[in-house]
Enzyme design. Structure first.
Site, PDB file in Angstrom:
ATOM      1  N   TYR A   1       0.852  -1.185   0.000  1.00  0.00           N
ATOM      2  CA  TYR A   1       0.000   0.000   0.000  1.00  0.00           C
ATOM      3  C   TYR A   1       0.888   1.235   0.000  1.00  0.00           C
ATOM      4  O   TYR A   1       1.461   1.606   1.007  1.00  0.00           O
ATOM      5  CB  TYR A   1      -0.934   0.012   1.210  1.00  0.00           C
ATOM      6  CG  TYR A   1      -1.894  -1.151   1.300  1.00  0.00           C
ATOM      7  CD1 TYR A   1      -2.216  -1.909   0.173  1.00  0.00           C
ATOM      8  CD2 TYR A   1      -2.493  -1.494   2.506  1.00  0.00           C
ATOM      9  CE1 TYR A   1      -3.095  -2.979   0.259  1.00  0.00           C
ATOM     10  CE2 TYR A   1      -3.383  -2.567   2.599  1.00  0.00           C
ATOM     11  CZ  TYR A   1      -3.673  -3.302   1.471  1.00  0.00           C
ATOM     12  OH  TYR A   1      -4.547  -4.371   1.560  1.00  0.00           O
TER      13      TYR A   1
ATOM     14  N   PRO B   1     -15.995  -5.324   2.522  1.00  0.00           N
ATOM     15  CA  PRO B   1     -17.339  -5.788   2.890  1.00  0.00           C
ATOM     16  C   PRO B   1     -18.446  -4.880   2.373  1.00  0.00           C
ATOM     17  O   PRO B   1     -19.614  -5.261   2.393  1.00  0.00           O
ATOM     18  CB  PRO B   1     -17.295  -5.791   4.418  1.00  0.00           C
ATOM     19  CG  PRO B   1     -16.315  -4.715   4.768  1.00  0.00           C
ATOM     20  CD  PRO B   1     -15.262  -4.811   3.703  1.00  0.00           C
ATOM     21  N   LEU B   2     -18.067  -3.690   1.905  1.00  0.00           N
ATOM     22  CA  LEU B   2     -19.047  -2.767   1.325  1.00  0.00           C
ATOM     23  C   LEU B   2     -18.920  -2.700  -0.194  1.00  0.00           C
ATOM     24  O   LEU B   2     -19.352  -1.730  -0.818  1.00  0.00           O
ATOM     25  CB  LEU B   2     -18.875  -1.371   1.937  1.00  0.00           C
ATOM     26  CG  LEU B   2     -19.179  -1.291   3.435  1.00  0.00           C
ATOM     27  CD1 LEU B   2     -18.871   0.103   3.972  1.00  0.00           C
ATOM     28  CD2 LEU B   2     -20.631  -1.653   3.709  1.00  0.00           C
TER      29      LEU B   2
ATOM     30  N   PHE C   1     -19.448   0.446  -2.999  1.00  0.00           N
ATOM     31  CA  PHE C   1     -20.672   0.372  -3.792  1.00  0.00           C
ATOM     32  C   PHE C   1     -21.915   0.488  -2.919  1.00  0.00           C
ATOM     33  O   PHE C   1     -22.880   1.177  -3.275  1.00  0.00           O
ATOM     34  CB  PHE C   1     -20.691  -0.945  -4.577  1.00  0.00           C
ATOM     35  CG  PHE C   1     -21.952  -1.174  -5.361  1.00  0.00           C
ATOM     36  CD1 PHE C   1     -22.157  -0.518  -6.568  1.00  0.00           C
ATOM     37  CD2 PHE C   1     -22.933  -2.040  -4.905  1.00  0.00           C
ATOM     38  CE1 PHE C   1     -23.322  -0.725  -7.303  1.00  0.00           C
ATOM     39  CE2 PHE C   1     -24.094  -2.259  -5.623  1.00  0.00           C
ATOM     40  CZ  PHE C   1     -24.290  -1.601  -6.825  1.00  0.00           C
ATOM     41  N   PHE C   2     -21.915  -0.169  -1.760  1.00  0.00           N
ATOM     42  CA  PHE C   2     -23.112  -0.149  -0.915  1.00  0.00           C
ATOM     43  C   PHE C   2     -23.248   1.141  -0.115  1.00  0.00           C
ATOM     44  O   PHE C   2     -24.268   1.348   0.543  1.00  0.00           O
ATOM     45  CB  PHE C   2     -23.128  -1.366   0.014  1.00  0.00           C
ATOM     46  CG  PHE C   2     -23.412  -2.642  -0.710  1.00  0.00           C
ATOM     47  CD1 PHE C   2     -24.670  -2.902  -1.222  1.00  0.00           C
ATOM     48  CD2 PHE C   2     -22.410  -3.575  -0.925  1.00  0.00           C
ATOM     49  CE1 PHE C   2     -24.943  -4.072  -1.919  1.00  0.00           C
ATOM     50  CE2 PHE C   2     -22.668  -4.753  -1.611  1.00  0.00           C
ATOM     51  CZ  PHE C   2     -23.933  -4.997  -2.112  1.00  0.00           C
TER      52      PHE C   2
ATOM     53  N   SER D   1     -22.635   4.241  -1.779  1.00  0.00           N
ATOM     54  CA  SER D   1     -23.062   5.281  -2.722  1.00  0.00           C
ATOM     55  C   SER D   1     -23.812   4.762  -3.931  1.00  0.00           C
ATOM     56  O   SER D   1     -24.389   5.552  -4.678  1.00  0.00           O
ATOM     57  CB  SER D   1     -21.833   6.069  -3.211  1.00  0.00           C
ATOM     58  OG  SER D   1     -21.091   6.575  -2.133  1.00  0.00           O
ATOM     59  N   GLY D   2     -23.759   3.464  -4.175  1.00  0.00           N
ATOM     60  CA  GLY D   2     -24.409   2.945  -5.360  1.00  0.00           C
ATOM     61  C   GLY D   2     -23.670   3.337  -6.623  1.00  0.00           C
ATOM     62  O   GLY D   2     -22.483   3.683  -6.588  1.00  0.00           O
TER      63      GLY D   2
END
Length: 345
Positions: free
Chosen positions: A63, A210-211, A215-216, A218-219
């Protein structure tokens, strides 16, 4: 929106490691998701997480590369180190403009010692092989990690994106404490073989992304707001032809979350938390507000009927597009040669 509550503690694996039930993925503070966050703000966010009870911090030498570990070294000064469970990884490097996976003993040892120096700690709590080197028998790689445990340089051994057979072979050499794997409502292919194998062997599960890489939260509009240098712009699931389909899942989760009195992100994260006390999701964020919302997911209680409803919305195979870019292997292509084939350099 569900309010943040106390963060419970869980046992990860069977060797004695205890962590916060939700961790903090630190990657996005330094790498891959656009312009790195200013150092003072990033450290403030890490300290806020720790103060809130999120003490399981996840980083890697790739990273930045290396800058995320250096950031952690500054955040863990003045007695903060003793309050956290530190996880880092090795095994991915850039060489001559290409991505390479390394798991030979000399590299494993050198990478560990370099991470110890960068983070400025005497011991790493959980040390993962970030990606499997398919040129080296996994027994050889784990054998060197076992030596590092015996020398007190690392406490626990982890794998990331490893197949069930690779996990079994590794675990036979030295107990594996945790497997880090992508697991969310839109990445459920691990449930067929990987999760049952971990549970059979007593290996903890650390769920990254996990999101759904945001995506989950802001869509589909997430993509519109990404920096040009954000790696998510290259991911197949975020390409328009797939996004037009995948947004259906966000809309359904969003509608369900509205009835539940929480955000879509909290509902998606709560689903992961409800998989069991052997599962620790490590959502990342660059904003304290989002961190508080993520912690709030711990207070979202789902009934068996609600779990079933979510799973019917997000059946394996529903989401279109691969979850990873082709240069990063996943557990599906992580087999290593037999031990008998190994000839030490």
């Amino acid at each position: 929106m569900a309010e943040a509550c106390g963060v419970r503690r869980i046992k990860l694996g069977s060797q004695g490691l205890e962590v916060s039930a939700q961790g903090l993925g630190c990657m996005g503070l330094s790498a891959f998701y656009g312009t790195p966050k200013p150092e003072t703000e990033a450290i403030a966010l890490i300290h806020h997480a720790i103060h809130s009870g999120v003490t399981f911090l996840d980083t890697s030498d790739i990273y930045g590369p290396e800058t995320n570990e250096l950031l952690l070294s500054k955040a863990l000064k003045d007695g903060v180190r003793e309050k956290v469970e530190l996880a880092t990884k090795y095994g991915i490097r850039y060489a001559e403009g290409k991505v390479e996976f390394k798991g030979d003993p000399a590299y494993v040892r050198a990478a560990c010692e370099a991470s110890l120096m960068r983070v400025d700690v005497a011991c790493i709590d959980l040390y993962y092989q970030h990606r499997i080197d398919t040129r080296v028998p996994i027994e050889i790689t784990i054998g060197e990690l076992k030596k590092l445990v015996e020398e007190g340089k690392i406490k626990y051994i982890g794998l990331s994106e490893a197949s069930a057979s690779t996990i079994r072979r590794a675990h036979a050499v030295h107990p594996i404490t945790a497997l880090q794997i992508e697991w969310s409502l839109w990445s459920r292919d691990v449930e067929e073989d990987i999760i049952p194998t971990c549970r059979e062997l007593g290996i903890g599960i650390v769920a990254y992304s996990p999101l759904g890489r945001g995506f989950f939260a802001s869509g589909p509009k997430l993509v519109e707001n990404l920096d040009n240098n954000d790696v998510r712009k290259t991911l197949p699931r975020f390409q328009q032809e797939n996004l037009d389909h995948n947004k259906i899942l966000f809309e359904k989760v969003s509608a369900m979350s509205e009835k539940k009195g929480c955000t879509p992100a909290q509902l998606a994260l709560a689903w992961v938390h409800h998989q069991g006390d052997d599962v620790c999701p490590i959502p990342g964020t660059t904003k304290i507000e989002n961190l508080n919302q993520n912690i709030g997911a711990l207070s979202v209680k789902l009934t068996p009927e609600e779990m079933s409803e979510l799973e019917s919305l997000a059946q394996p195979g529903f989401v279109k597009g691969e979850r990873s870019i082709s240069i990063l292997t996943t557990f599906k292509n992580s087999e290593t040669p037999p031990l008998s084939s190994w000839k030490a350099a």
